[in-house]
Design a protein around this motif. Structure first.
Motif, PDB file in Angstrom:
ATOM      1  N   LEU A  71     -31.659  54.976  90.909  1.00  0.00           N
ATOM      2  CA  LEU A  71     -31.361  56.072  89.988  1.00  0.00           C
ATOM      3  C   LEU A  71     -30.406  55.705  88.852  1.00  0.00           C
ATOM      4  CD1 LEU A  71     -30.925  59.019  92.513  1.00  0.00           C
ATOM      5  CD2 LEU A  71     -32.924  58.494  91.117  1.00  0.00           C
ATOM      6  N   SER A  72     -29.605  54.676  89.046  1.00  0.00           N
ATOM      7  CA  SER A  72     -28.713  54.262  87.954  1.00  0.00           C
ATOM      8  C   SER A  72     -28.364  52.791  88.165  1.00  0.00           C
ATOM      9  CB  SER A  72     -27.449  55.127  87.902  1.00  0.00           C
ATOM     10  OG  SER A  72     -26.402  54.524  88.617  1.00  0.00           O
ATOM     11  N   PRO A  73     -27.902  52.099  87.100  1.00  0.00           N
ATOM     12  CA  PRO A  73     -27.639  50.665  87.251  1.00  0.00           C
ATOM     13  C   PRO A  73     -26.566  50.343  88.291  1.00  0.00           C
ATOM     14  CG  PRO A  73     -27.750  51.264  84.940  1.00  0.00           C
ATOM     15  CD  PRO A  73     -27.747  52.551  85.705  1.00  0.00           C
ATOM     16  N   ALA A  74     -25.535  51.175  88.398  1.00  0.00           N
ATOM     17  CA  ALA A  74     -24.408  50.810  89.270  1.00  0.00           C
ATOM     18  C   ALA A  74     -24.663  51.119  90.734  1.00  0.00           C
ATOM     19  CB  ALA A  74     -23.145  51.527  88.802  1.00  0.00           C
ATOM     20  N   LEU A  75     -25.272  52.274  91.010  1.00  0.00           N
ATOM     21  CA  LEU A  75     -25.488  52.679  92.412  1.00  0.00           C
ATOM     22  C   LEU A  75     -26.443  53.868  92.454  1.00  0.00           C
ATOM     23  CD1 LEU A  75     -22.354  54.662  93.780  1.00  0.00           C
ATOM     24  CD2 LEU A  75     -23.149  54.702  91.424  1.00  0.00           C
ATOM     25  N   GLY A  76     -26.919  54.184  93.673  1.00  0.00           N
ATOM     26  CA  GLY A  76     -27.706  55.402  93.867  1.00  0.00           C
ATOM     27  C   GLY A  76     -29.200  55.147  93.941  1.00  0.00           C
ATOM     28  N   ALA A  77     -29.833  55.700  94.979  1.00  0.00           N
ATOM     29  CA  ALA A  77     -31.292  55.630  95.085  1.00  0.00           C
ATOM     30  C   ALA A  77     -31.808  56.866  95.811  1.00  0.00           C
ATOM     31  CB  ALA A  77     -31.716  54.369  95.836  1.00  0.00           C
ATOM     32  N   LEU A  78     -33.002  57.278  95.402  1.00  0.00           N
ATOM     33  CA  LEU A  78     -33.704  58.369  96.065  1.00  0.00           C
ATOM     34  C   LEU A  78     -34.588  57.749  97.154  1.00  0.00           C
ATOM     35  CD1 LEU A  78     -34.336  61.424  95.897  1.00  0.00           C
ATOM     36  CD2 LEU A  78     -36.014  60.885  94.125  1.00  0.00           C
ATOM     37  N   VAL A  79     -34.512  58.326  98.340  1.00  0.00           N
ATOM     38  CA  VAL A  79     -35.273  57.777  99.473  1.00  0.00           C
ATOM     39  C   VAL A  79     -36.581  58.545  99.612  1.00  0.00           C
ATOM     40  CG1 VAL A  79     -35.215  57.269 101.939  1.00  0.00           C
ATOM     41  CG2 VAL A  79     -33.085  57.276 100.626  1.00  0.00           C
ATOM     42  N   HIS A  80     -37.683  57.822  99.706  1.00  0.00           N
ATOM     43  CA  HIS A  80     -38.998  58.429  99.938  1.00  0.00           C
ATOM     44  C   HIS A  80     -39.525  57.988 101.304  1.00  0.00           C
ATOM     45  CE1 HIS A  80     -39.329  59.616  95.694  1.00  0.00           C
ATOM     46  NE2 HIS A  80     -38.888  58.406  95.391  1.00  0.00           N
ATOM     47  N   GLY A  81     -40.303  58.862 101.934  1.00  0.00           N
ATOM     48  CA  GLY A  81     -41.014  58.455 103.144  1.00  0.00           C
ATOM     49  C   GLY A  81     -40.201  58.577 104.420  1.00  0.00           C
ATOM     50  N   GLU A  92     -27.431  48.373 100.087  1.00  0.00           N
ATOM     51  CA  GLU A  92     -27.897  47.935  98.772  1.00  0.00           C
ATOM     52  C   GLU A  92     -27.551  48.925  97.657  1.00  0.00           C
ATOM     53  OE1 GLU A  92     -32.109  46.657  96.707  1.00  0.00           O
ATOM     54  OE2 GLU A  92     -31.882  46.519  98.885  1.00  0.00           O
ATOM     55  N   HIS A  93     -27.721  50.222  97.945  1.00  0.00           N
ATOM     56  CA  HIS A  93     -27.608  51.229  96.873  1.00  0.00           C
ATOM     57  C   HIS A  93     -26.309  52.035  96.906  1.00  0.00           C
ATOM     58  CE1 HIS A  93     -31.707  50.305  95.762  1.00  0.00           C
ATOM     59  NE2 HIS A  93     -32.063  50.454  97.022  1.00  0.00           N
TER      60      HIS A  93
END
Ligand SMILES: O=C(O)CCC(=O)C(=O)O
Ligand SMILES: [Fe+2]
Length: 283
Positions: free
Chosen positions: A8-18, A39-40
């Motif tokens: 979601l952004s270069p430094a940190l953060g991700a949306l989890v799918h599945g 990782e995120h």
């Protein structure tokens, strides 16, 4: 279904799918979630309206849970902390902080679930302490690696807002007595990834031990401002049923105080971590 992470952004953060956390977490999905977290640094999952018990059970897969000395507990599940604007004045979370850094073994991470939200506003922001550290110049990084600081619960839980009824005052005094200020390294080595992160936050860090008071004040002011640069952040706009899972060893966060007097209710499960170690300490 395979679990995937959408950055979601270069430094940190991700949306989890599945991943549906209402189903028991398998060993494979637990490992994937753990890897994703490392990782995120902060993960977001949509449509996970977990019961307090389910939320507790997911969190407990990652470690022992912390019971907060001040915030109210869920009536059915004491490990779930309730952040409800009708129960507490929560404006002190609108300050960059790493949760519960005022204990010897601050939390590894937390799972925060959105239960009731204002129609807009009430976003939460996270910042990466490793991105903040990496962006400092080499001479400042070198200086910080030899320093430590005090972290104090009273900085974010002022008596004026957490000691106003006899019950609250008793809890507040007990919390203060049980949690004297603790000293942590200013640069923390992540126990699992080895990444270095700036380990100060405006919420709880009061004083750099090795410096004079005015040097400490000036350097902390610089570091608080640096750590809060938008380049190191991700901002999450909540929907009811969203769940955020962050690595509290390498991030800090800020809950936007822009929606009062509307009601906002969040449930948090907090996983205990280890004692922060600095780059010059033997493991
Ligand atoms: O209410 C929020 O969005 C976050 C509050 C907070 O600081 C926390 O849950 O640790
Ligand atoms: Fe927090």
């Amino acid at each position: 279904m395979t679990i995937t992470f959408e950055r979601l952004s270069p430094a940190l953060g991700a949306l989890v799918h599945g991943l549906d956390l209402r189903e028991p977490l398998t060993a494979t999905s637990h490992a994937a979630l753990h890897q994703g977290l490392l990782e995120h640094q902060v993960l977001f999952l949509r449509d996970q309206l977990l019961t307090p018990r389910q939320q507790r059970d997911v969190a407990a897969r990652f470690g022992d849970l912390h019971i907060h000395p001040i915030y109210p507990k869920h009536p059915e599940q004491p490990e779930i902390l309730v952040l409800d604007t009708e129960l507490n004045d929560l404006r002190d979370n609108a300050l960059w902080h790493t949760d519960v850094s005022f204990i010897q073994t601050p939390p590894l991470g937390s799972l925060l679930s959105a239960r009731q939200l204002p129609p807009y506003g009430g976003d939460t922001l996270w910042a990466s302490n490793s991105a903040a550290y990496a962006a400092l110049s080499a001479p400042i990084r070198e200086l910080l690696e030899g320093l430590s600081a005090w972290h104090d619960l009273s900085k974010s839980f002022p008596l004026e807002r957490f000691g106003q009824t006899p019950d609250a005052l008793e809890r507040f005094n007990a919390a203060r007595a049980a949690n004297p200020p603790v000293r942590h390294p200013l640069v923390r080595v992540h126990p699992e990834t080895g990444a270095k992160g700036l380990f100060v936050s405006e919420g709880f860090t009061t004083r750099i031990v090795e410096l004079t008071e005015s040097e400490s004040d000036a350097l902390l002011r610089l570091l608080f401002a640096h750590a809060a640069r938008p380049e190191f952040q991700v901002r999450w706009q909540w929907r009811v049923g969203d769940l955020a899972f962050w690595d509290n060893r390498i991030t800090q966060h800020y809950a936007c105080d822009d929606y009062r007097p509307q009601r906002r209710v969040m449930h948090r499960a907090t996983i205990l971590g280890d004692r922060p170690r600095g780059p010059r300490e033997a493991i």
